[in-house]
Design a protein around this motif. Structure first.
Motif, PDB file in Angstrom:
ATOM      1  N   ARG A  72      -5.938   8.592   6.454  1.00  6.62           N
ATOM      2  CA  ARG A  72      -5.901   8.468   5.307  1.00  6.62           C
ATOM      3  C   ARG A  72      -5.155   7.171   4.819  1.00  6.62           C
ATOM      4  O   ARG A  72      -3.878   6.677   4.944  1.00  6.62           O
ATOM      5  CB  ARG A  72      -5.530   9.316   4.956  1.00  6.62           C
ATOM      6  CG  ARG A  72      -5.687  11.025   5.155  1.00  6.62           C
ATOM      7  CD  ARG A  72      -6.918  10.679   3.686  1.00  6.62           C
ATOM      8  NE  ARG A  72      -7.124  12.153   3.652  1.00  6.62           N
ATOM      9  CZ  ARG A  72      -8.830  12.460   4.464  1.00  6.62           C
ATOM     10  NH1 ARG A  72      -9.848  11.421   3.442  1.00  6.62           N
ATOM     11  NH2 ARG A  72      -9.824  13.233   3.653  1.00  6.62           N
ATOM     12  N   ALA A  73      -6.017   6.558   4.165  1.00  7.00           N
ATOM     13  CA  ALA A  73      -5.753   5.396   2.981  1.00  7.00           C
ATOM     14  C   ALA A  73      -4.093   6.064   2.539  1.00  7.00           C
ATOM     15  O   ALA A  73      -4.605   6.935   1.194  1.00  7.00           O
ATOM     16  CB  ALA A  73      -6.455   4.505   2.451  1.00  7.00           C
ATOM     17  N   GLY A  74      -3.440   5.167   1.670  1.00  6.79           N
ATOM     18  CA  GLY A  74      -2.058   5.806   0.373  1.00  6.79           C
ATOM     19  C   GLY A  74      -3.232   5.414  -0.617  1.00  6.79           C
ATOM     20  O   GLY A  74      -3.925   4.238  -1.215  1.00  6.79           O
ATOM     21  N   TRP A  75      -1.918   5.282  -1.449  1.00 10.19           N
ATOM     22  CA  TRP A  75      -2.547   5.385  -3.101  1.00 10.19           C
ATOM     23  C   TRP A  75      -3.156   3.551  -3.426  1.00 10.19           C
ATOM     24  O   TRP A  75      -4.376   3.144  -4.104  1.00 10.19           O
ATOM     25  CB  TRP A  75      -2.135   5.682  -4.081  1.00 10.19           C
ATOM     26  CG  TRP A  75      -2.545   5.255  -5.693  1.00 10.19           C
ATOM     27  CD1 TRP A  75      -3.287   5.712  -5.995  1.00 10.19           C
ATOM     28  CD2 TRP A  75      -1.816   3.976  -6.286  1.00 10.19           C
ATOM     29  NE1 TRP A  75      -3.138   5.194  -7.453  1.00 10.19           N
ATOM     30  CE2 TRP A  75      -3.140   4.062  -7.638  1.00 10.19           C
ATOM     31  CE3 TRP A  75      -1.330   3.049  -5.938  1.00 10.19           C
ATOM     32  CZ2 TRP A  75      -2.665   3.431  -8.945  1.00 10.19           C
ATOM     33  CZ3 TRP A  75      -1.057   1.788  -7.308  1.00 10.19           C
ATOM     34  CH2 TRP A  75      -1.948   2.354  -8.235  1.00 10.19           C
ATOM     35  N   LEU A  76      -2.029   2.935  -3.175  1.00  5.84           N
ATOM     36  CA  LEU A  76      -2.562   1.100  -2.873  1.00  5.84           C
ATOM     37  C   LEU A  76      -2.968   1.285  -2.161  1.00  5.84           C
ATOM     38  O   LEU A  76      -3.961  -0.020  -2.326  1.00  5.84           O
ATOM     39  CB  LEU A  76      -1.199   0.504  -2.384  1.00  5.84           C
ATOM     40  CG  LEU A  76       0.112   1.359  -3.109  1.00  5.84           C
ATOM     41  CD1 LEU A  76       1.182   0.276  -2.529  1.00  5.84           C
ATOM     42  CD2 LEU A  76       0.252   0.484  -4.577  1.00  5.84           C
ATOM     43  N   GLU A  77      -3.456   1.011  -1.044  1.00  2.00           N
ATOM     44  CA  GLU A  77      -4.636   0.036  -0.037  1.00  2.00           C
ATOM     45  C   GLU A  77      -6.149   1.429  -0.721  1.00  2.00           C
ATOM     46  O   GLU A  77      -6.765   0.479  -0.411  1.00  2.00           O
ATOM     47  CB  GLU A  77      -4.682   1.329   1.017  1.00  2.00           C
ATOM     48  CG  GLU A  77      -5.649   0.951   2.450  1.00  2.00           C
ATOM     49  CD  GLU A  77      -5.372   1.146   3.830  1.00  2.00           C
ATOM     50  OE1 GLU A  77      -6.038   0.367   4.537  1.00  2.00           O
ATOM     51  OE2 GLU A  77      -4.600   1.688   3.911  1.00  2.00           O
ATOM     52  N   ALA A  79      -6.800   1.885  -4.101  1.00  3.84           N
ATOM     53  CA  ALA A  79      -6.436   1.014  -5.255  1.00  3.84           C
ATOM     54  C   ALA A  79      -7.256  -0.603  -4.832  1.00  3.84           C
ATOM     55  O   ALA A  79      -7.930  -1.138  -5.263  1.00  3.84           O
ATOM     56  CB  ALA A  79      -5.098   1.121  -6.417  1.00  3.84           C
ATOM     57  N   TRP A  80      -6.601  -1.107  -3.350  1.00  2.00           N
ATOM     58  CA  TRP A  80      -7.326  -2.603  -3.282  1.00  2.00           C
ATOM     59  C   TRP A  80      -8.466  -2.823  -2.624  1.00  2.00           C
ATOM     60  O   TRP A  80      -9.215  -2.758  -2.676  1.00  2.00           O
ATOM     61  CB  TRP A  80      -6.003  -2.942  -2.240  1.00  2.00           C
ATOM     62  CG  TRP A  80      -6.630  -4.025  -1.208  1.00  2.00           C
ATOM     63  CD1 TRP A  80      -7.077  -4.395  -0.376  1.00  2.00           C
ATOM     64  CD2 TRP A  80      -6.364  -5.093  -1.877  1.00  2.00           C
ATOM     65  NE1 TRP A  80      -7.611  -5.708  -0.093  1.00  2.00           N
ATOM     66  CE2 TRP A  80      -6.992  -6.886  -0.843  1.00  2.00           C
ATOM     67  CE3 TRP A  80      -5.886  -5.977  -3.715  1.00  2.00           C
ATOM     68  CZ2 TRP A  80      -6.710  -7.792  -1.042  1.00  2.00           C
ATOM     69  CZ3 TRP A  80      -5.951  -7.169  -3.491  1.00  2.00           C
ATOM     70  CH2 TRP A  80      -6.484  -7.771  -2.864  1.00  2.00           C
ATOM     71  N   THR A  81      -9.133  -1.499  -1.855  1.00  3.22           N
ATOM     72  CA  THR A  81     -10.112  -1.328  -1.071  1.00  3.22           C
ATOM     73  C   THR A  81     -11.444  -1.499  -2.719  1.00  3.22           C
ATOM     74  O   THR A  81     -12.254  -2.330  -2.523  1.00  3.22           O
ATOM     75  CB  THR A  81     -10.235   0.224   0.011  1.00  3.22           C
ATOM     76  OG1 THR A  81      -9.231  -0.595   0.684  1.00  3.22           O
ATOM     77  CG2 THR A  81     -11.825  -0.388  -0.199  1.00  3.22           C
TER      78      THR A  81
END
Length: 103
Positions: A72-77, A79-81
């Motif tokens: 799972r990607a976190g919130w920052l990743e 948003a960046w994606t």
């Protein structure tokens, strides 16, 4: 910092799911699809498929069940994606609608 908050920001939670894999290398099509089952993928999530064949001969099509690890990607990743996907999409607009130059 709270470890729960840190993991929500940075992600990295891993879990195993069943996965259906379809691979085809024929005259009509060259593709590979991995479909994790029972999980909704979100932007930035990564999927590692296990036990894939090293080679498929020309003219073959395979479909089999295996396991996959979802990271799972976190919130920052996430948003960046999402932001980088929007910026890359705008590049398509730039090259697709330029006026022709007169000779």
């Amino acid at each position: 910092m709270n470890p729960g908050l840190l993991s929500r920001l940075t992600g990295g939670r891993r879990f195993e799911v069943p996965c259906t894999v379809e691979i085809e290398q024929t005259f009509d099509s060259l593709h590979a699809h991995a479909i994790p089952e029972g999980v909704q993928l979100r932007p930035g999530d990564r999927v590692l498929v296990h036990n894939l064949p090293g080679h498929i001969a020309h003219g073959e099509a395979m479909r089999f069940e295996t396991q996959a690890t979802v990271i799972r990607a976190g919130w920052l990743e996430r948003a960046w994606t999402e932001a980088s996907a929007i910026l890359e999409l705008t590049e398509l607009y730039h090259c697709g609608f330029e006026p022709k130059e007169a000779p």
